[in-house]
Design an enzyme around this catalytic site. Structure first.
Site, PDB file in Angstrom:
ATOM      1  N   GLU A  19       0.856  -1.189   0.000  1.00  0.00           N
ATOM      2  CA  GLU A  19       0.000   0.000   0.000  1.00  0.00           C
ATOM      3  C   GLU A  19       0.894   1.241   0.000  1.00  0.00           C
ATOM      4  O   GLU A  19       0.674   2.173  -0.749  1.00  0.00           O
ATOM      5  CB  GLU A  19      -0.938   0.004   1.216  1.00  0.00           C
ATOM      6  CG  GLU A  19      -1.918   1.172   1.179  1.00  0.00           C
ATOM      7  CD  GLU A  19      -2.967   1.169   2.289  1.00  0.00           C
ATOM      8  OE1 GLU A  19      -3.224   0.106   2.877  1.00  0.00           O
ATOM      9  OE2 GLU A  19      -3.518   2.247   2.549  1.00  0.00           O
ATOM     10  N   ARG A  61      -7.452   2.602  13.152  1.00  0.00           N
ATOM     11  CA  ARG A  61      -8.279   1.397  13.051  1.00  0.00           C
ATOM     12  C   ARG A  61      -8.221   0.568  14.343  1.00  0.00           C
ATOM     13  O   ARG A  61      -9.177  -0.127  14.690  1.00  0.00           O
ATOM     14  CB  ARG A  61      -7.929   0.560  11.829  1.00  0.00           C
ATOM     15  CG  ARG A  61      -9.113  -0.238  11.340  1.00  0.00           C
ATOM     16  CD  ARG A  61      -8.863  -0.911  10.017  1.00  0.00           C
ATOM     17  NE  ARG A  61      -9.470  -0.221   8.893  1.00  0.00           N
ATOM     18  CZ  ARG A  61     -10.764  -0.266   8.577  1.00  0.00           C
ATOM     19  NH1 ARG A  61     -11.612  -0.967   9.306  1.00  0.00           N
ATOM     20  NH2 ARG A  61     -11.226   0.380   7.544  1.00  0.00           N
ATOM     21  N   GLU A  72     -10.454  -8.414   4.440  1.00  0.00           N
ATOM     22  CA  GLU A  72      -9.763  -8.404   5.727  1.00  0.00           C
ATOM     23  C   GLU A  72     -10.533  -9.018   6.898  1.00  0.00           C
ATOM     24  O   GLU A  72      -9.921  -9.658   7.757  1.00  0.00           O
ATOM     25  CB  GLU A  72      -9.408  -6.959   6.120  1.00  0.00           C
ATOM     26  CG  GLU A  72      -8.399  -6.298   5.216  1.00  0.00           C
ATOM     27  CD  GLU A  72      -8.336  -4.803   5.495  1.00  0.00           C
ATOM     28  OE1 GLU A  72      -9.310  -4.112   5.140  1.00  0.00           O
ATOM     29  OE2 GLU A  72      -7.357  -4.352   6.075  1.00  0.00           O
TER      30      GLU A  72
HETATM   31  N1  MTE Z   1      -6.024 -11.809  -1.065  1.00  0.00           N
HETATM   32  C1  MTE Z   1      -4.968 -12.170  -1.820  1.00  0.00           C
HETATM   33  N2  MTE Z   1      -5.009 -13.342  -2.487  1.00  0.00           N
HETATM   34  N3  MTE Z   1      -3.852 -11.383  -1.919  1.00  0.00           N
HETATM   35  C2  MTE Z   1      -3.754 -10.188  -1.241  1.00  0.00           C
HETATM   36  O1  MTE Z   1      -2.749  -9.495  -1.342  1.00  0.00           O
HETATM   37  N4  MTE Z   1      -4.863  -8.621   0.326  1.00  0.00           N
HETATM   38  C3  MTE Z   1      -5.850  -8.486   1.394  1.00  0.00           C
HETATM   39  C4  MTE Z   1      -7.215  -8.993   0.931  1.00  0.00           C
HETATM   40  N5  MTE Z   1      -7.094 -10.290   0.332  1.00  0.00           N
HETATM   41  C5  MTE Z   1      -4.860  -9.788  -0.413  1.00  0.00           C
HETATM   42  C6  MTE Z   1      -5.996 -10.638  -0.383  1.00  0.00           C
HETATM   43  C7  MTE Z   1      -6.001  -7.125   1.871  1.00  0.00           C
HETATM   44  S1  MTE Z   1      -4.929  -6.546   3.029  1.00  0.00           S
HETATM   45  C8  MTE Z   1      -7.014  -6.320   1.441  1.00  0.00           C
HETATM   46  S2  MTE Z   1      -7.219  -4.768   2.060  1.00  0.00           S
HETATM   47  C9  MTE Z   1      -7.978  -6.767   0.418  1.00  0.00           C
HETATM   48  O2  MTE Z   1      -7.696  -8.090  -0.048  1.00  0.00           O
HETATM   49  C10 MTE Z   1      -7.934  -5.804  -0.751  1.00  0.00           C
HETATM   50  O3  MTE Z   1      -8.732  -6.179  -1.793  1.00  0.00           O
HETATM   51  P1  MTE Z   1     -10.299  -5.846  -1.855  1.00  0.00           P
HETATM   52  O4  MTE Z   1     -10.458  -4.446  -1.385  1.00  0.00           O
HETATM   53  O5  MTE Z   1     -10.615  -6.014  -3.288  1.00  0.00           O
HETATM   54  O6  MTE Z   1     -10.956  -6.828  -0.964  1.00  0.00           O
HETATM   55  N1  HPA Z   2      -7.660   0.650   5.838  1.00  0.00           N
HETATM   56  C1  HPA Z   2      -6.693   0.210   5.031  1.00  0.00           C
HETATM   57  N2  HPA Z   2      -5.847   0.984   4.409  1.00  0.00           N
HETATM   58  C2  HPA Z   2      -5.945   2.296   4.626  1.00  0.00           C
HETATM   59  C3  HPA Z   2      -6.922   2.828   5.463  1.00  0.00           C
HETATM   60  C4  HPA Z   2      -7.830   1.959   6.103  1.00  0.00           C
HETATM   61  O1  HPA Z   2      -8.738   2.347   6.840  1.00  0.00           O
HETATM   62  N3  HPA Z   2      -6.747   4.159   5.493  1.00  0.00           N
HETATM   63  C5  HPA Z   2      -5.690   4.399   4.693  1.00  0.00           C
HETATM   64  N4  HPA Z   2      -5.206   3.290   4.170  1.00  0.00           N
HETATM   65 MO1  MOS Z   3      -5.247  -4.045   3.217  1.00  0.00          MO
HETATM   66  S1  MOS Z   3      -4.084  -3.977   4.922  1.00  0.00           S
HETATM   67  O1  MOS Z   3      -6.120  -2.607   3.704  1.00  0.00           O
HETATM   68  O2  MOS Z   3      -4.116  -3.539   2.064  1.00  0.00           O
END
Ligand code: MTE
Ligand code: HPA
Ligand code: MOS
Length: 750
Positions: A226, A304, A706
């Site tokens: 990120e 958070r 998450e």
């Molecule tokens: N799943 C896979 N296979 N690989 C990833 O890197 N990242 C996780 C989750 N699932 C991740 C994952 C994290 S930290 C987040 S915030 C969300 O996927 C982000 O994707 P989304 O917002 O589309 O759910």
């Molecule tokens: N979640 C995950 N990533 C972020 C957030 C949050 O609330 N704010 C900024 N980056």
């Molecule tokens: Mo997920 S820790 O919000 O990339």
């Protein structure tokens, strides 16, 4: 519907950063970094390294035309250290050479003199020295004193969680290609293309429109990309800018482990009070967060933890405080759950402590305190469509908590060499970036003249399946199969000013933007069909690739309609913009309505430990999860399994260790253990909870990335409960991870 990438992944055909064919003359970068955790740079001698044939240039802060500053939230992090170094692995220079091997060899020839300064390696030391990333923050509800008056039982305790390595399969990397007029094309393995663009612009001193960031997919991010994908991209952009040559960097696994930040370790001190009928009357908790040597995302992660400080419970009198401590370790960063899991662990530890003291199973306290509609969270939002109680009830119906508990009691009475334990984990996770401004997204949808569709959004595919979900959204709106729909790369020239794909909101935000754009296109196509068929717009429907006139199928199919629309000069491209409505947060009051909705669930974990060896297995994790109305149950269950196992790993076997000099000891996969096929639960059952869902969830399908990480929490307490069944002298300490070694020691604690 399956993840549309799986087929190519399995055949090794998917293109990741390191698979992009290199342009002839591409140079390679290797970072020269700090060997000490804190010190003053006295002298650096690059002369030997520079003489090595094939070394093109060694870049330091002196070569930066703009600002030597990569901090996003707080500007406290240099790209290349100038006078002082603050952690082992802090970049000092980029060695650019004709090959990676030459650059690596050159690195060994750099001589550096550093005057070592005292290093802070624990958050306690940081607090004592007043070394903070930002001032502490507190969320408050009710009045602690009132709560204490109403409590019959008051307990005090501590809880600790460790760091965690992201271990994305694809390490950090970036590839910069100079274009005409000083422009740069940047491929980056990042969750945040706009962050890469912004910081590159700042460091190079050129406007954002000269930097095009392009991302096809990541081999995993988990939060680790990120913010921390940015420096490598900026470095190669800088080198490409100065040398007018393509430059690439991919970190070796060892460098990636050493140099990048991890999940934030937390230490918590708490006090919890319960009434006679097991209602939690107050909860006071103070967290020390180990932020590392620079802010990175720590202030947002702090937030958070505050938001999830009371877990899945309604606690009328609460005070949650987080100190974000500055230490001399690599800056810690986003990791699935983003500070939430650390908050959850502490409240669950407090509940377990109370249960232990009262001699009852923790679920008897948990069930009495679950948040319900109308209850106020400590941040002012009122719970709506709360499914905490429903999911517990449903878990009980499917998996019978009481019976499981009794079976385990019976097993433990009859066995000495093995003991079992169980735990229940309630989940309530807020969906939206806690920083309200980030909750926006855009999409660009083209319908080509042959009827095929191309979509660009800001959502990064990193294995979670967001591309598949976005295809489903378009497929549903247009009523065409997913096969003619293509998802383009994420490119800052097509979709600008994107929020990182994070906070589990990638599919919601970008999916909604696609839905808006697709609906606008659909409306125009229906108008065109009405014109062709000489009828009123309201008589037209498009279903399964055909135009229907008053429910009658016509000859006019999707491809023909699109082609006719083109010749009628109808606009076949559309941009959608979505900003989550109804959310707000006032930081001066620490109150508001920050989340679009919450995700709920319950998991039940059972473990079996070998009381001679201290080894254990997770026998089963039974889950009832609030998917809303899942649009893709395969993907969503995959996300639950992945998050669960990542959570179990964090609390059981993954152990980040630094020595007193701030050096990472667990710096290879031989010393840092992650869950494997032997340590995953023998059984994982996932049941869907029937819910109303939320209109803010894409197609009513709730975010899933998450939240289920929290289910992993149960593994810690279940193992602990099994130890209690063996050793009456065991004093649970709520210090994660619960490694096999730690279990063995606890079994024989006197
Ligand atoms: N799943 C896979 N296979 N690989 C990833 O890197 N990242 C996780 C989750 N699932 C991740 C994952 C994290 S930290 C987040 S915030 C969300 O996927 C982000 O994707 P989304 O917002 O589309 O759910
Ligand atoms: N979640 C995950 N990533 C972020 C957030 C949050 O609330 N704010 C900024 N980056
Ligand atoms: Mo997920 S820790 O919000 O990339």
């Amino acid at each position: 519907m399956k993840n549309t990438d799986t087929y190519r992944h399995l055949r090794g055909e998917s293109v990741y950063l390191d698979d992009i064919p290199e342009i002839f003359g591409t140079l390679h970068g290797v970072v020269f970094d700090s060997p000490v955790a804190h010190g003053k740079i006295k002298k650096i001698d690059f002369s030997e390294a520079e003489k090595l044939p094939g070394v093109v240039k060694i870049l330091t802060y002196k070569d930066i035309p703009g600002e030597n500053q990569i901090g996003a939230i707080i500007q406290d992090e240099e790209l290349f250290a100038e006078n002082e170094v603050h952690f082992i692995g802090e970049p000092i220079a980029l060695i650019v050479a004709e090959s990676k091997r030459i650059a690596r060899d050159a690195k060994k020839l750099v001589k550096i003199e550093i005057e070592e300064l005292p290093a802070i390696t624990t958050p306690e030391e940081a607090k004592e020295n007043g070394s903070f990333i930002a001032p502490p923050r507190t969320f408050k509800l009710g009045n602690l004193k009132e709560g204490e008056k109403k409590s019959k039982y008051v307990f005090e305790g501590t809880a600790e969680t460790g760091g965690q390595e992201h271990l994305y399969l694809e390490t950090q990397g970036s590839y910069a290609i100079p274009k005409e007029n000083g422009n740069i094309l940047l491929y980056s393995s990042t969750q945040g293309p706009t962050a890469v663009q912004q910081i590159t612009s700042r460091v190079l001193g050129i406007p954002m429109n000269m930097i095009e960031v392009d991302v096809r997919r990541l081999g995993g991010g988990f939060g680790g990309k990120e913010d921390q994908a940015t420096p490598w991209a900026v470095m190669v952009a800088l080198a490409a800018h100065l040398l007018n040559k393509p430059v690439k960097i991919t970190l070796s696994r060892h460098d990636d482990l050493r140099m990048t930040g991890k999940r934030h370790p937390y230490k918590a001190k708490y006090k919890i009070g319960l009434s006679d009928d097991l209602k939690i009357r107050f909860y006071e908790v103070e967290f020390l967060q180990d932020g590392g040597a620079a802010a990175d995302l720590s202030p947002a992660i702090t937030e958070r933890t505050l938001f999830h400080g009371t877990g899945s419970y309604y606690i009328p009198n609460t005070e949650i405080t987080v100190y974000s401590c500055k230490t001399n370790l690599p800056p810690n960063t986003a990791f699935r759950g983003f500070g939430g899991p650390q908050g959850f662990f502490a409240i669950e530890a407090a509940v377990q402590l109370a249960a232990d003291k009262l001699g009852i199973p923790a679920w008897q306290i948990q069930e009495k305190n679950l948040i319900k509609d109308g209850d106020e969270f400590p941040y002012g939002q009122i719970a709506e469509n709360a499914e905490a109680i429903n999911s517990l009830k449903s878990a009980d119906k499917h998996f019978n908590i009481e019976r499981k508990y009794e079976e385990i009691q019976k097993f433990n009475k009859e066995n000495t060499n093995y003991k079992k334990g169980m735990s229940v984990t309630p989940l309530c996770f807020g969906i939206s970036f806690t920083n309200t401004g980030l909750n926006q997204a855009r999409a660009l949808v083209h319908i080509y003249t042959d009827g095929s569709i191309g979509i660009s959004t800001g959502a990064i595919e990193m294995g979670q399946g967001v591309n598949t979900k976005i295809k489903q959204v378009a497929s549903q709106v247009f009523s065409v199969p997913v096969s003619p729909i293509k998802l383009e790369t994420r490119n800052t020239t097509r979709v600008a000013n994107t929020s990182p794909t994070a906070a589990s909101s990638g599919a919601d935000l970008n999916g909604k933007a696609v839905e808006i754009a697709a609906n606008a296109l659909l409306k125009r196509l229906k108008e065109t069909a009405a014109e062709i068929l000489n009828t009123d717009f309201k008589n037209i429907e498009i279903k399964n690739e055909f135009v229907y006139l008053k429910d009658e199928k016509t000859e006019l199919n999707w491809d023909k309609l699109v082609s006719e629309a083109y010749w009628k000069r109808v606009k076949l491209s559309e941009k959608g913009h979505y900003a989550t409505p109804e959310i707000h947060f006032d930081k001066t009051k620490e109150k508001g309505h920050p989340f679009a909705y919450h995700v709920y669930g319950t998991s039940i974990t059972t473990t079996k430990i070998d009381t001679i060896r201290g080894t254990y297995e997770i026998e089963s994790v039974d889950i009832v999860h609030d998917f809303g109305k899942s649009m893709n149950i395969f993907l969503d269950k995959g996300q639950i399994e992945g998050a669960l196992i990542q959570g179990i790993g964090w609390l059981t076997i993954e152990e980040i260790r630094h020595n007193e000099k701030g050096q990472l000891s667990a710096n290879a996969l031989s010393t840092y253990k992650v869950p494997d096929i032997h340590s995953v639960p023998k059984n994982v059952n996932i049941e869907e909870l029937e819910t109303e869902s939320s209109k803010h969830a894409i197609l009513k399908s709730k975010a899933v990335g998450e939240p289920p990480f929290i289910y992993g929490t149960g593994s810690f307490f279940a193992v602990q409960n099994a130890i209690k069944a063996f050793n009456p002298n065991y004093k649970p300490d709520f210090k994660a991870p619960m490694t096999h070694e730690k279990v063995l020691i606890s079994l024989y604690q006197e």
